[in-house]
Design an enzyme around this catalytic site. Structure first.
Site, mmCIF file in Angstrom:
data_model
loop_
_atom_site.group_PDB
_atom_site.id
_atom_site.type_symbol
_atom_site.label_atom_id
_atom_site.label_comp_id
_atom_site.label_asym_id
_atom_site.label_seq_id
_atom_site.Cartn_x
_atom_site.Cartn_y
_atom_site.Cartn_z
ATOM 1 N N GLU A 1 -3.039 9.956 9.425
ATOM 2 C CA GLU A 1 -4.554 9.062 10.425
ATOM 3 C C GLU A 1 -5.676 10.045 9.197
ATOM 4 O OE1 GLU A 1 -5.274 10.090 14.638
ATOM 5 O OE2 GLU A 1 -8.050 11.332 13.919
ATOM 6 N N HIS B 1 1.871 10.972 12.962
ATOM 7 C CA HIS B 1 1.044 9.957 13.526
ATOM 8 C C HIS B 1 0.109 10.458 12.316
ATOM 9 C CE1 HIS B 1 -2.889 8.828 15.271
ATOM 10 N NE2 HIS B 1 -1.640 7.928 15.795
ATOM 11 N N ASN B 2 -0.505 11.985 12.864
ATOM 12 C CA ASN B 2 -2.010 12.051 12.774
ATOM 13 C C ASN B 2 -2.419 12.670 10.858
ATOM 14 O OD1 ASN B 2 -2.591 12.627 15.443
ATOM 15 N ND2 ASN B 2 -3.210 14.526 15.907
ATOM 16 N N LYS C 1 4.462 11.957 16.354
ATOM 17 C CA LYS C 1 2.717 12.161 17.229
ATOM 18 C C LYS C 1 1.980 12.881 16.322
ATOM 19 C CE LYS C 1 -1.467 11.907 19.168
ATOM 20 N NZ LYS C 1 -2.026 13.733 18.916
ATOM 21 N N SER D 1 -1.775 9.875 21.837
ATOM 22 C CA SER D 1 -2.572 9.622 21.413
ATOM 23 C C SER D 1 -3.566 8.399 21.022
ATOM 24 C CB SER D 1 -2.444 8.586 19.343
ATOM 25 O OG SER D 1 -2.911 8.103 18.664
#
Ligand SMILES: *[C@@H]1O[C@H](CO)[C@@H](O)[C@H](O)[C@H]1NC(C)=O
Ligand SMILES: *[C@@H]1O[C@H](CO)[C@@H](O)[C@H](O)[C@H]1NC(C)=O
Length: 491
Positions: free
Chosen positions: A192, A188-189, A185, A131
């Site tokens: 976000e 995480h997105n 990940k 990232s």
């Protein structure tokens, strides 16, 4: 000759690949670059990589022959079929113990499958979440490697030196088995998406609610950038709001309000539904983008459906802006708590040993959600690695307690104004549900039993001779309802 061999190879010379190679080179590693369109390799060596230690290869065989053992090969190619294709191309040239690392945005079940397929052939495989976009890849990304644990000692130094650093600690830690690196990940997105939606709602409240100008809102974000919300996304929001078009008007006011998405937020929301975990904020963030996308329908609706008459704000504007900062902070705590609840469940379902503190630690810098807030999450999990959820951490309990009155005032005011707050609204509702020992699901259960004979359990302390603890109970709600529960006649 052997000291001319490269430490690591990388396939895929799009911007991310090039930047990661240049970054690894800066950190003292010798990298061999390859791209299927081999003219790209020569172009890269003659331009961006000129004067560096970077070498190139014009075929898979040449790439493999130029690498130290065990060979380490990073794939930065389009997620999906291209990854499987390159694994197939590499396999015949690799030896037992060689390592393939997929640094793309692969969906985690694919990674879980590839780890197994490679291990069955004696190879090691890592799915690594990367990232930070182009900038992160060049100067230090957040890296989330997972897969064959035996590969970690062979790549640890390279990736930990290549990643972003916080107080001398790398933003790269081993995540776990299978597709766990790509899973983390993905979450995480999703987070976000949530952060971006929360910020967008705060902007809308300031713009349509308080009626502030874009410049005034930019100043508020500049102030928030100094406090508890300090983060990359708040910082770029400040800069975006300040940015003027050639005619001096803020460019943001000219951008069409239809949000795009590439799917990782949706994956997170679907995964949360599949696992039965209440990750409501990311779900709302994805749906808010969907609502934004049906612009024509919204425009038509705006002409015929009336909201509340806009009452100019009578209170203290400065106080309200401070309240909004606290509301944004509290909602953000809920979003991260939900994200970690999801990972907690995934760890159980997939049999991964996910280290909560390490995950927070690798997100502190290098990535899009980087913030001081993530240092507080890291500290909370370091103090208590088995924390049931972030809302049990003393630090966050105090933070929410302090923010709570402001958080409620902002939600109430936005609702009175008719400014939509899907993410802030769901955060507060989740909070109120989470802290409720009793929720109205008793009534849901009664309804289910009434119309579908789905049965229910008795509330502890309310047992009697026809409603016993641990039993599936069915009630004859009306004269015509049957005595048989649905589980009985389904059997
Ligand atoms: C080769 O490089 C181009 C960009 O220059 C990139 O679009 C492409 O995906 C790369 N292909 C592979 C598989 O190496
Ligand atoms: C992470 O936290 C969960 C609870 O939220 C806990 O069950 C799990 O064991 C923790 N993981 C580790 C590796 O400590």
């Amino acid at each position: 000759m052997s000291n001319d061999l490269a430490d690591i190879g990388l396939i895929g010379l799009a911007v991310m690949g090039q930047n990661l190679i240049l970054n690894m080179n800066d950190k003292g590693f010798k990298v061999c670059a390859f791209n299927r369109t081999v003219s790209k390799v020569d172009h890269f060596l003659a331009n961006e990589a000129k004067g560096t230690n970077i070498i190139g290869a014009h075929s898979i065989e040449e790439l493999v022959s130029k690498l130290k053992r065990p060979r380490r090969i990073v794939l930065l190619v389009k997620a999906g079929q291209a990854v499987d294709d390159f694994i197939k191309l590499l396999e015949p040239h690799l030896e037992k113990g060689d390592i393939i690392i997929d640094g793309g945005n692969s969906h985690f079940p694919d990674t879980t499958r590839r780890v197994k397929e490679c291990e069955d052939k004696g190879l090691l495989y890592i799915g690594m979440g990367v990232s930070g976009g182009e900038e992160g890849a060049r100067n230090g990304p957040s890296l989330m490697p997972g897969g064959s644990a035996a590969a970690w000692p062979h790549v640890q130094e390279i990736f930990q030196k290549t990643s972003a650093q916080v107080n001398g600690e790398p933003c790269c830690e081993w995540i776990g088995d299978g597709g766990s690196g790509h899973y983390v990940k993905m979450v995480h997105n999703g987070i976000e998406y949530g952060d971006m939606q929360l910020i967008a709602e705060a902007y809308d409240i300031l713009k349509r609610g308080l009626g502030l100008s874009t410049d005034e809102i930019a100043e508020i974000f500049a102030r928030w950038e100094q406090g508890v919300l300090k983060s990359f996304l708040i910082e770029i929001t400040r800069d975006i709001l300040h940015f003027k078009d050639t005619d001096g008007e803020p460019i943001v006011d000219k951008i069409l309000d239809k949000a795009g998405q590439k799917g990782t937020g949706k994956w997170t929301a679907i995964d949360a539904l599949d696992r039965g975990m209440p990750v409501t904020l990311i779900g709302e963030a994805v749906f808010a983008r969907c609502l934004s996308a049906i612009k024509d329908e919204r425009v038509a609706a705006s002409k015929v459906i009336k909201g509340p008459a806009h009452e100019p704000f009578q209170g203290d504007k400065k106080q309200f802006v401070d309240d909004l900062e606290q509301a944004l902070y509290a909602s953000k705590i809920i979003s991260y708590a939900q994200g970690f609840i999801l990972m907690r469940q995934a760890a159980i379902d997939e049999n991964w040993d996910l280290n909560n503190a390490s995950i927070a630690a690798v997100w502190r810098s290098g990535c899009i959600i980087k913030s001081v807030f993530l240092s507080d999450i890291t500290d909370s999990y370091r103090k208590n690695p088995k924390l049931e959820s972030l809302l049990f951490a003393p630090f966050f309990q105090q933070a929410i307690e302090k923010a709570q009155p402001a958080w409620r005032r902002v939600n109430a005011q936005a609702t009175l104004w008719g400014v939509p707050i899907p993410a802030h609204g769901t955060a507060l509702s989740f909070f109120d549900g989470y802290r409720s020992a009793v929720v109205p699901a008793n009534l849901i259960q009664a309804q289910r039993d009434f119309f579908g004979a789905h049965t229910f359990r008795v509330m502890p302390g309310k047992e009697n001779d026809h409603m016993k603890s641990g039993e599936d109970i069915h009630v004859k709600w009306t004269a015509t309802s049957g005595d048989v529960s649905s589980s009985t006649y389904n059997a």
